[in-house]
Write a protein that holds these residues in place. Structure first.
Motif, mmCIF file in Angstrom:
data_model
loop_
_atom_site.group_PDB
_atom_site.id
_atom_site.type_symbol
_atom_site.label_atom_id
_atom_site.label_comp_id
_atom_site.label_asym_id
_atom_site.label_seq_id
_atom_site.Cartn_x
_atom_site.Cartn_y
_atom_site.Cartn_z
ATOM 1 N N ASP A 134 59.381 30.103 0.746
ATOM 2 C CA ASP A 134 60.600 30.502 1.451
ATOM 3 C C ASP A 134 60.817 29.638 2.699
ATOM 4 O O ASP A 134 60.742 30.111 3.825
ATOM 5 N N ASP A 226 63.580 39.749 -11.014
ATOM 6 C CA ASP A 226 64.162 40.478 -9.886
ATOM 7 C C ASP A 226 63.875 39.750 -8.578
ATOM 8 O O ASP A 226 64.758 39.577 -7.741
ATOM 9 N N ARG A 227 62.628 39.300 -8.418
ATOM 10 C CA ARG A 227 62.260 38.574 -7.206
ATOM 11 C C ARG A 227 62.969 37.217 -7.163
ATOM 12 O O ARG A 227 63.433 36.778 -6.105
ATOM 13 N N LYS A 229 65.841 36.428 -8.454
ATOM 14 C CA LYS A 229 67.262 36.610 -8.133
ATOM 15 C C LYS A 229 67.456 37.003 -6.679
ATOM 16 O O LYS A 229 68.390 36.535 -6.028
ATOM 17 N N ARG A 230 66.589 37.874 -6.158
ATOM 18 C CA ARG A 230 66.725 38.281 -4.756
ATOM 19 C C ARG A 230 66.676 37.070 -3.835
ATOM 20 O O ARG A 230 67.426 36.972 -2.876
ATOM 21 N N TYR A 231 65.762 36.140 -4.152
ATOM 22 C CA TYR A 231 65.623 34.959 -3.298
ATOM 23 C C TYR A 231 66.848 34.051 -3.409
ATOM 24 O O TYR A 231 67.503 33.736 -2.408
ATOM 25 N N TYR A 232 67.167 33.599 -4.615
ATOM 26 C CA TYR A 232 68.230 32.610 -4.781
ATOM 27 C C TYR A 232 69.619 33.175 -4.494
ATOM 28 O O TYR A 232 70.513 32.440 -4.070
ATOM 29 N N HIS A 233 69.821 34.468 -4.714
ATOM 30 C CA HIS A 233 71.146 35.054 -4.494
ATOM 31 C C HIS A 233 71.392 35.352 -3.015
ATOM 32 O O HIS A 233 72.522 35.669 -2.637
ATOM 33 N N SER A 234 70.349 35.293 -2.188
ATOM 34 C CA SER A 234 70.493 35.667 -0.777
ATOM 35 C C SER A 234 70.571 34.465 0.158
ATOM 36 O O SER A 234 70.616 34.631 1.377
ATOM 37 N N ASN A 266 79.389 35.723 -1.898
ATOM 38 C CA ASN A 266 78.880 36.023 -0.551
ATOM 39 C C ASN A 266 79.359 35.006 0.484
ATOM 40 O O ASN A 266 78.930 35.060 1.638
#
Length: 473
Positions: A134, A226-227, A229-234, A266
């Motif tokens: 990250d 899930d992890r 997507k959370r990273y790349y979508h945020s 977003n």
């Protein structure tokens, strides 16, 4: 590469010494991401002093092909410098220094076997937990201040500055395309570095497309989407390099499509680079191509002569060895394809003058680059240009010499004349003679006409670039 006959004695017989030196040199020449992606996974497999051959192993077919295409000449150059004699370097498929052999496909991968076998790690899934680093992966040295601007890239630079000041609103997505070594990666790092300076807490990620594919494969193997997507979508800014590597990888494209949609909704900025115009990319889903086309698409062209001169002089000055304009013009006239080729030539010249204690002159540059100039002169001839242009525009090679003047023949003939003047050392009368005995004024007219049209016709620039790449491949 064929074996050497009666090879001369080597100055050094330490392959490990060469390997450490070569890896060290490439780590300084490449960005951290490029080095980690392409060079770090390589292994020294074997060295045969009897026939001066050295074997380098790549962990998968994808990396093997890319290394051969992009870095083979540099490894060859480093080896010749180290051993003091020509060396045969062979690149093979190998895993952790072991010669190629049968490999098994991970059982966990059922959907995207073609991707998994290219990038799946050699250790088991259980031994490598799913993690995404990250942090931005930006190279702090790649900024707008260190980017040399000319006609070939001024639009791309202006658009990049606009995006850096107004991410998510000005041009979203932004798609930069052009050949290898023209500055695409530099520009997207510059955007990221500018935004990071303005907003230190912004979530920014630079990633090469191959690493994104690897992340998708591991997420699929370890049921960790899930992890993922959370990273790349945020993210606030996603910079993805060389997206043509997504070709044929349906699962990767599907996941990127979802990430792309989430980021744009977003108002996060997405910037993409490729070696090809979006609609010309093979193996990419139409949904993605339409999304790429929905923003701003900008081409970066091969640098013109004046820009090549400026690049050489600026980089030489940064190395503490100034280069005069006449020397820079000599080098720039012979090396036309991209900035990376110029930098490689400059490294050879600087190494030569440091070793011999000489000043940088045209004669010194000619001596330092004699092998490179010899290869260039052998590779590109007027005849090769005529054939490549004729093939590209679907006309006969004989039309290059004929007196026919319809537009579908006359224009390719003018382009071929222009390229003959640009890419060879032939004089105008010599070029005219090779085009059916035409007068040198006809060639001059063609050169001026195509030069003027290139200044405002991006499609013509693209076509000439494609033909040049064909000639040099």
């Amino acid at each position: 590469m064929s074996n050497l006959q009666n090879p001369p004695a080597l100055n050094s017989t330490s392959p490990l010494g060469f390997w450490d030196g070569a890896i060290g040199a490439l780590s300084r020449e490449l960005s951290p991401q490029q080095f980690k992606t392409w060079i770090q996974p390589l292994t020294l497999v074997s060295f045969e002093e009897s026939d001066h051959s050295l074997t380098v192993g790549a962990p998968n077919r994808f990396k093997l092909d890319w290394i051969k295409k992009t870095f083979a000449d540099r490894f060859q150059e480093l080896a010749s410098q180290y051993f003091g004699a020509p060396i045969n370097i062979n690149f093979v498929l190998a895993v952790e220094g072991v010669a190629p052999g049968p490999t098994s496909t991970p059982k966990e991968v059922a959907l995207e076997v073609d991707v998994a076998t290219e990038v799946a790690p050699s250790i088991s899934v259980e031994e490598q937990p799913f993690e995404i680093e990250d942090h931005s992966k930006l190279n702090p040295n790649l900024t707008f201040e260190t980017f040399v601007t000319g006609k070939a890239n001024q639009l791309a630079r202006a658009a990049s500055i606009q995006v850096a000041h107004n991410p998510g609103t000005s041009y979203n997505p932004m798609f930069l395309y052009g050949g290898v070594g023209l500055g695409k990666t530099h520009l997207i790092h510059a955007i990221g570095n500018h935004l990071l300076k303005e907003k230190p807490n912004a979530r920014i990620r630079y990633i090469h497309a191959e690493q994104y594919v690897s992340d998708v494969v591991r997420a699929y193997q370890q049921k960790a989407f899930d992890r993922f997507k959370r990273y790349y979508h945020s993210l606030d800014l996603l910079l993805i390099d060389d997206i043509q590597f997504f070709s044929g990888k349906s699962r990767t494209q599907e996941e990127f499509f979802y990430a792309f949609e989430a980021l744009l909704s977003n108002k996060s900025q997405v910037i993409i680079t490729s070696d090809t115009y979006p609609k010309e990319m093979a193996g990419i889903d139409d949904r993605l191509i339409s999304r790429f086309d929905s923003g701003l698409t900008v081409a970066i062209e091969p640098p013109e002569l004046e820009m090549r001169v400026a690049i050489l002089m600026k980089k030489a000055a940064s190395e503490g060895i100034p280069m005069t304009e006449d020397v820079a013009f000599f080098v720039a006239k012979h090396l036309r394809s991209n900035v990376r080729e110029l930098e490689g030539a400059l490294r050879k010249i600087l190494a030569f003058v440091r070793f011999h204690g000489r000043e940088v002159t045209i004669d010194v540059a000619r001596t330092a680059l004699k092998d490179l100039l010899s290869i260039q002169n052998r590779q590109i001839s007027v005849e090769n240009i005529q054939k490549s242009v004729a093939d590209f525009y679907s006309i006969k090679v004989a039309d290059m010499y004929s007196k026919k003047r319809p537009a579908n023949i006359a224009r390719p003939r003018q382009i071929a004349m222009f390229m003959a003047k640009e890419l060879t050392q032939k004089s105008l009368p010599e070029i005219g003679e090779l085009f059916g005995g035409r007068d040198h004024t006809t060639v001059l007219h063609a050169v001026r006409k195509i030069t003027e049209e290139r200044s405002h016709d991006s499609q013509l620039n693209h076509e000439i670039h494609v033909i040049e790449q064909t000639l040099k491949s």
